[in-house]
Design an enzyme around this catalytic site. Structure first.
Site, PDB file in Angstrom:
ATOM      1  N   TRP A   1       0.866  -1.170   0.000  1.00 52.98           N
ATOM      2  CA  TRP A   1       0.000   0.000   0.000  1.00 52.98           C
ATOM      3  C   TRP A   1       0.909   1.228   0.000  1.00 52.98           C
ATOM      4  CZ3 TRP A   1      -4.498   2.144  -0.818  1.00 52.98           C
ATOM      5  CH2 TRP A   1      -4.963   3.229  -0.076  1.00 52.98           C
TER       6      TRP A   1
ATOM      7  N   PHE B   1      -0.632   8.650   3.829  1.00 58.02           N
ATOM      8  CA  PHE B   1      -0.406   8.979   5.236  1.00 58.02           C
ATOM      9  C   PHE B   1       1.054   8.758   5.612  1.00 58.02           C
ATOM     10  CE2 PHE B   1       0.056   7.612   9.624  1.00 58.02           C
ATOM     11  CZ  PHE B   1      -0.605   8.604  10.329  1.00 58.02           C
TER      12      PHE B   1
ATOM     13  N   ASP C   1      -1.273  14.636   6.795  1.00 55.72           N
ATOM     14  CA  ASP C   1      -1.889  13.974   5.647  1.00 55.72           C
ATOM     15  C   ASP C   1      -3.131  14.774   5.269  1.00 55.72           C
ATOM     16  OD1 ASP C   1      -2.670  12.147   3.718  1.00 55.72           O
ATOM     17  OD2 ASP C   1      -3.609  10.787   5.155  1.00 55.72           O
TER      18      ASP C   1
END
Length: 288
Positions: A38, A42, A52
């Site tokens: 992923w 963030f 973020d």
């Protein structure tokens, strides 16, 4: 890698993604046995030391995602937040990620600029369903030639709009062409996600991010059905921060590195992660 990810999802097992914010953390996740990476907005924001909140540019995230893709052999799912603008922007951005080798992209239905989902008291505003359908359709068109997986993310539960609204939006995004639906929750128990999953019509498979409700294990997720992907969305940077704080404090406390040296990764371990041996072998073969 998009076909690899599609095959894993179609195989019926639970696909596990670990967050990464650079190639080194991605390589460690691959080493640990995760199915994919992923490429977390963030985590990258945290690595830059900023919130973020749509502060990093599209090119900053794309450059790091491309660097990760080049160094690992498992699929990378790119976290594109709100898609950096309207449907036209989304088409441009998604095309760039597809060409870079991303297996999938995730786009969420918040307004731009966004606040991160789990921040207490944050601004969580969603765009119109029809507008987001246009973004999803644009993403699908941009990724079609690369077999890119398009994941629509609804923040309806994060915005406290309830399960009915989350179901309505999810169905609309599936209709627009999304391959999967990411349903996110900030509740400290999995009850809301369990209830949503039970009512989901299974038009497309679900993706979850169990950060707020860590007691929902993979075994429990499999038992729910309908969920194909679980994302551990921020655990790389959180683990790194905890480890660095501990070691840095110990060095200051002890007045040197003599007590920590044996309990941290060796320099040789880092050489292995950098694949120095392969470089040296190439030197012997090609440098004349």
């Amino acid at each position: 890698m998009a076909n690899v990810l599609r095959d894993k999802i179609a195989g019926g097992g639970l696909v596990t993604l670990m967050a990464a914010h650079n190639p080194l953390s991605a390589r460690l996740a691959e080493e640990a046995g995760f199915d994919g990476i992923w490429a977390s907005g963030f985590e990258l924001s945290a690595a830059y030391g900023v919130p973020d909140a749509s502060l990093l540019s599209f090119s900053q995230h794309l450059d790091m995602t491309r660097a990760i893709i080049e160094q690992i052999g498992i699929p990378v799912v790119a976290d594109l937040d709100t898609g950096y603008g309207n449907a036209i922007n989304v088409g441009h951005v998604v095309g760039a990620y597809a060409r870079a080798g991303s297996a999938a992209v995730v786009i969420e239905d918040k307004t731009f600029p966004k606040d991160t989902s789990l921040l207490a008291g944050a601004r969580q505003e969603l765009i119109r369903v029809e507008e987001f359908q246009g973004k999803i359709a644009a993403a699908c068109a941009a990724g079609m030639g690369h077999d890119l997986v398009v994941i629509a993310r609804t923040e309806a539960l994060i915005a406290d709009l309830g399960i009915e609204e989350a179901l309505r939006r999810g169905a609309a995004y599936a209709e627009a062409g999304a391959d999967l639906l990411l349903i996110h929750s900030k509740q400290k128990t999995p009850d809301e996600i369990v209830a949503f999953t039970a009512r989901w019509g299974a038009q497309i498979p679900l993706v979850i991010v169990p950060t707020a409700y860590p007691d929902l294990t993979e075994a429990k997720v499999r038992a729910l059905g309908k969920i194909s992907v679980v994302i551990y969305a921020n655990h790389a940077v959180r683990a790194a921060v905890g480890a660095m704080r501990e070691v840095f404090a110990a060095i200051r406390r002890d007045g040197g590195i003599h007590k920590v040296d044996k309990r941290i990764a060796s320099v040789e371990d880092i050489f292995d992660l950098q694949r120095v041996a392969a470089m040296k072998a190439a030197e012997k073969k090609y440098l004349r």
